[in-house]
Scaffold this motif. Structure first.
Motif, PDB file in Angstrom:
ATOM      1  N   GLN A 228      29.034  50.288  39.943  1.00  0.00           N
ATOM      2  CA  GLN A 228      30.429  50.712  40.045  1.00  0.00           C
ATOM      3  C   GLN A 228      31.242  49.607  40.710  1.00  0.00           C
ATOM      4  OE1 GLN A 228      31.219  54.387  42.098  1.00  0.00           O
ATOM      5  NE2 GLN A 228      33.357  54.385  41.462  1.00  0.00           N
ATOM      6  N   TYR A 229      32.453  49.412  40.207  1.00  0.00           N
ATOM      7  CA  TYR A 229      33.360  48.397  40.729  1.00  0.00           C
ATOM      8  C   TYR A 229      34.708  49.021  41.070  1.00  0.00           C
ATOM      9  CZ  TYR A 229      30.030  45.117  38.727  1.00  0.00           C
ATOM     10  OH  TYR A 229      28.883  44.430  38.424  1.00  0.00           O
ATOM     11  N   VAL A 230      35.386  48.413  42.022  1.00  0.00           N
ATOM     12  CA  VAL A 230      36.762  48.745  42.363  1.00  0.00           C
ATOM     13  C   VAL A 230      37.557  47.460  42.181  1.00  0.00           C
ATOM     14  CG1 VAL A 230      38.337  49.359  44.247  1.00  0.00           C
ATOM     15  CG2 VAL A 230      36.193  50.595  43.974  1.00  0.00           C
ATOM     16  N   SER A 231      38.716  47.573  41.532  1.00  0.00           N
ATOM     17  CA  SER A 231      39.546  46.384  41.332  1.00  0.00           C
ATOM     18  C   SER A 231      40.998  46.688  41.680  1.00  0.00           C
ATOM     19  CB  SER A 231      39.434  45.885  39.888  1.00  0.00           C
ATOM     20  OG  SER A 231      39.957  46.837  38.994  1.00  0.00           O
ATOM     21  N   ILE A 232      41.713  45.624  42.053  1.00  0.00           N
ATOM     22  CA  ILE A 232      43.132  45.743  42.370  1.00  0.00           C
ATOM     23  C   ILE A 232      43.826  44.438  41.993  1.00  0.00           C
ATOM     24  CG2 ILE A 232      42.869  44.991  44.777  1.00  0.00           C
ATOM     25  CD1 ILE A 232      45.358  47.643  43.529  1.00  0.00           C
ATOM     26  N   LEU A 233      44.991  44.553  41.411  1.00  0.00           N
ATOM     27  CA  LEU A 233      45.815  43.396  41.095  1.00  0.00           C
ATOM     28  C   LEU A 233      46.872  43.270  42.186  1.00  0.00           C
ATOM     29  CD1 LEU A 233      46.527  41.125  39.109  1.00  0.00           C
ATOM     30  CD2 LEU A 233      48.035  42.748  37.960  1.00  0.00           C
ATOM     31  N   SER A 234      46.841  42.160  42.908  1.00  0.00           N
ATOM     32  CA  SER A 234      47.865  41.927  43.931  1.00  0.00           C
ATOM     33  C   SER A 234      48.904  40.973  43.366  1.00  0.00           C
ATOM     34  CB  SER A 234      47.241  41.370  45.210  1.00  0.00           C
ATOM     35  OG  SER A 234      46.662  40.105  44.992  1.00  0.00           O
ATOM     36  N   GLY A 235      50.108  41.088  43.847  1.00  0.00           N
ATOM     37  CA  GLY A 235      51.216  40.263  43.402  1.00  0.00           C
ATOM     38  C   GLY A 235      52.515  40.999  43.662  1.00  0.00           C
ATOM     39  N   VAL A 236      53.042  40.849  44.865  1.00  0.00           N
ATOM     40  CA  VAL A 236      54.240  41.594  45.235  1.00  0.00           C
ATOM     41  C   VAL A 236      55.379  41.221  44.291  1.00  0.00           C
ATOM     42  CG1 VAL A 236      55.156  39.952  46.944  1.00  0.00           C
ATOM     43  CG2 VAL A 236      55.605  42.378  47.194  1.00  0.00           C
ATOM     44  N   GLY A 237      56.147  42.209  43.932  1.00  0.00           N
ATOM     45  CA  GLY A 237      57.270  41.988  43.026  1.00  0.00           C
ATOM     46  C   GLY A 237      58.129  43.222  42.982  1.00  0.00           C
ATOM     47  N   GLY A 238      58.877  43.348  41.923  1.00  0.00           N
ATOM     48  CA  GLY A 238      59.738  44.508  41.788  1.00  0.00           C
ATOM     49  C   GLY A 238      60.803  44.539  42.861  1.00  0.00           C
ATOM     50  N   TRP A 239      61.275  45.732  43.151  1.00  0.00           N
ATOM     51  CA  TRP A 239      62.365  45.912  44.103  1.00  0.00           C
ATOM     52  C   TRP A 239      62.001  45.368  45.475  1.00  0.00           C
ATOM     53  CZ3 TRP A 239      63.315  49.349  48.337  1.00  0.00           C
ATOM     54  CH2 TRP A 239      64.667  49.444  48.706  1.00  0.00           C
ATOM     55  N   ALA A 240      60.811  45.668  45.959  1.00  0.00           N
ATOM     56  CA  ALA A 240      60.417  45.241  47.305  1.00  0.00           C
ATOM     57  C   ALA A 240      60.321  43.732  47.432  1.00  0.00           C
ATOM     58  CB  ALA A 240      59.080  45.872  47.682  1.00  0.00           C
ATOM     59  N   GLY A 241      59.970  43.038  46.361  1.00  0.00           N
ATOM     60  CA  GLY A 241      59.757  41.601  46.431  1.00  0.00           C
ATOM     61  C   GLY A 241      60.913  40.741  45.976  1.00  0.00           C
TER      62      GLY A 241
ATOM     63  N   TRP B 187      54.490  38.403  56.107  1.00  0.00           N
ATOM     64  CA  TRP B 187      53.212  39.093  56.019  1.00  0.00           C
ATOM     65  C   TRP B 187      52.447  38.854  54.727  1.00  0.00           C
ATOM     66  CZ3 TRP B 187      51.476  41.092  60.382  1.00  0.00           C
ATOM     67  CH2 TRP B 187      52.407  41.348  61.386  1.00  0.00           C
ATOM     68  N   THR B 188      53.127  38.317  53.695  1.00  0.00           N
ATOM     69  CA  THR B 188      52.452  38.118  52.416  1.00  0.00           C
ATOM     70  C   THR B 188      53.115  36.990  51.644  1.00  0.00           C
ATOM     71  OG1 THR B 188      51.510  39.266  50.508  1.00  0.00           O
ATOM     72  CG2 THR B 188      53.791  39.781  51.038  1.00  0.00           C
ATOM     73  N   ASN B 189      52.579  36.679  50.477  1.00  0.00           N
ATOM     74  CA  ASN B 189      53.081  35.617  49.616  1.00  0.00           C
ATOM     75  C   ASN B 189      53.308  36.167  48.218  1.00  0.00           C
ATOM     76  OD1 ASN B 189      52.584  33.341  51.519  1.00  0.00           O
ATOM     77  ND2 ASN B 189      50.485  34.033  51.287  1.00  0.00           N
ATOM     78  N   LEU B 190      54.074  35.429  47.428  1.00  0.00           N
ATOM     79  CA  LEU B 190      54.189  35.741  46.013  1.00  0.00           C
ATOM     80  C   LEU B 190      52.911  35.290  45.313  1.00  0.00           C
ATOM     81  CD1 LEU B 190      57.835  34.560  45.322  1.00  0.00           C
ATOM     82  CD2 LEU B 190      57.020  36.917  45.453  1.00  0.00           C
ATOM     83  N   GLY B 191      52.667  35.806  44.148  1.00  0.00           N
ATOM     84  CA  GLY B 191      51.500  35.383  43.375  1.00  0.00           C
ATOM     85  C   GLY B 191      50.760  36.579  42.825  1.00  0.00           C
ATOM     86  N   GLY B 192      49.861  36.327  41.903  1.00  0.00           N
ATOM     87  CA  GLY B 192      49.098  37.406  41.304  1.00  0.00           C
ATOM     88  C   GLY B 192      47.616  37.059  41.226  1.00  0.00           C
ATOM     89  N   VAL B 193      46.771  37.960  41.724  1.00  0.00           N
ATOM     90  CA  VAL B 193      45.326  37.752  41.740  1.00  0.00           C
ATOM     91  C   VAL B 193      44.634  39.087  41.482  1.00  0.00           C
ATOM     92  CG1 VAL B 193      43.345  37.129  43.185  1.00  0.00           C
ATOM     93  CG2 VAL B 193      45.461  35.820  43.370  1.00  0.00           C
ATOM     94  N   LEU B 194      43.622  39.073  40.639  1.00  0.00           N
ATOM     95  CA  LEU B 194      42.786  40.244  40.430  1.00  0.00           C
ATOM     96  C   LEU B 194      41.572  40.135  41.353  1.00  0.00           C
ATOM     97  CD1 LEU B 194      42.029  42.822  38.856  1.00  0.00           C
ATOM     98  CD2 LEU B 194      40.837  41.336  37.225  1.00  0.00           C
ATOM     99  N   SER B 195      41.401  41.117  42.224  1.00  0.00           N
ATOM    100  CA  SER B 195      40.246  41.165  43.130  1.00  0.00           C
ATOM    101  C   SER B 195      39.329  42.294  42.675  1.00  0.00           C
ATOM    102  CB  SER B 195      40.686  41.425  44.573  1.00  0.00           C
ATOM    103  OG  SER B 195      41.527  40.397  45.035  1.00  0.00           O
ATOM    104  N   VAL B 196      38.033  42.004  42.562  1.00  0.00           N
ATOM    105  CA  VAL B 196      37.055  42.976  42.096  1.00  0.00           C
ATOM    106  C   VAL B 196      35.930  43.064  43.123  1.00  0.00           C
ATOM    107  CG1 VAL B 196      35.448  43.590  40.237  1.00  0.00           C
ATOM    108  CG2 VAL B 196      37.602  42.407  39.699  1.00  0.00           C
ATOM    109  N   PHE B 197      35.508  44.285  43.437  1.00  0.00           N
ATOM    110  CA  PHE B 197      34.465  44.546  44.426  1.00  0.00           C
ATOM    111  C   PHE B 197      33.405  45.426  43.815  1.00  0.00           C
ATOM    112  CE2 PHE B 197      38.636  44.169  46.234  1.00  0.00           C
ATOM    113  CZ  PHE B 197      38.466  43.278  47.294  1.00  0.00           C
ATOM    114  N   SER B 198      32.143  45.098  44.028  1.00  0.00           N
ATOM    115  CA  SER B 198      31.060  45.985  43.574  1.00  0.00           C
ATOM    116  C   SER B 198      30.714  46.928  44.715  1.00  0.00           C
ATOM    117  CB  SER B 198      29.842  45.182  43.140  1.00  0.00           C
ATOM    118  OG  SER B 198      29.276  44.509  44.236  1.00  0.00           O
ATOM    119  N   LEU B 199      30.383  48.145  44.354  1.00  0.00           N
ATOM    120  CA  LEU B 199      30.028  49.153  45.369  1.00  0.00           C
ATOM    121  C   LEU B 199      28.530  49.340  45.430  1.00  0.00           C
ATOM    122  CD1 LEU B 199      32.776  51.833  44.680  1.00  0.00           C
ATOM    123  CD2 LEU B 199      32.835  49.926  46.266  1.00  0.00           C
TER     124      LEU B 199
END
Length: 112
Positions: free
Chosen positions: A60-73, A100-112
């Protein structure tokens, strides 16, 4: 409590662990019953997307795409916006976000 509003969705598991992301860029896992933080990982950018889980090859894996944007960014993405009311108020509301953060986009994946 979080420093900024949480824009990501939450993923709840059958084992009562809830995953979510923060605008500062943390992927967090908390106990669904107590709210106690179980895990955190700092991604390169703020998280506004949904946490995902999937199985592959029996793991099993958990993944998240980071990359602040939209209204908040918008204040970070367009530095020429200087008035607090710019971006329908987002520039003022999230003025400290760039500390507290930077612009950019990265996919982070973790195995459980």
């Amino acid at each position: 409590p979080e420093r900024f509003s949480a824009w990501s969705g939450a993923l709840a598991t059958a084992s009562d662990v809830v995953f979510y992301g923060t605008l500062e860029g943390y992927l967090k896992a908390v106990d669904a019953q107590t709210g106690r933080e179980l895990y955190r990982f700092k991604t390169p950018s703020g998280i506004i997307g949904n946490v995902n889980t999937y199985k592959h090859g029996g793991k099993q894996y958990v993944s998240i795409l980071s990359g602040v944007g939209g209204w908040a960014g918008i204040g970070m993405a367009i530095p020429s916006l200087e008035n607090d009311s710019d971006g329908l108020g987002a520039v003022g509301a999230y003025k400290a976000l760039s500390s507290w953060t930077n612009l950019g986009g990265v996919l982070s994946v973790f195995s459980l």
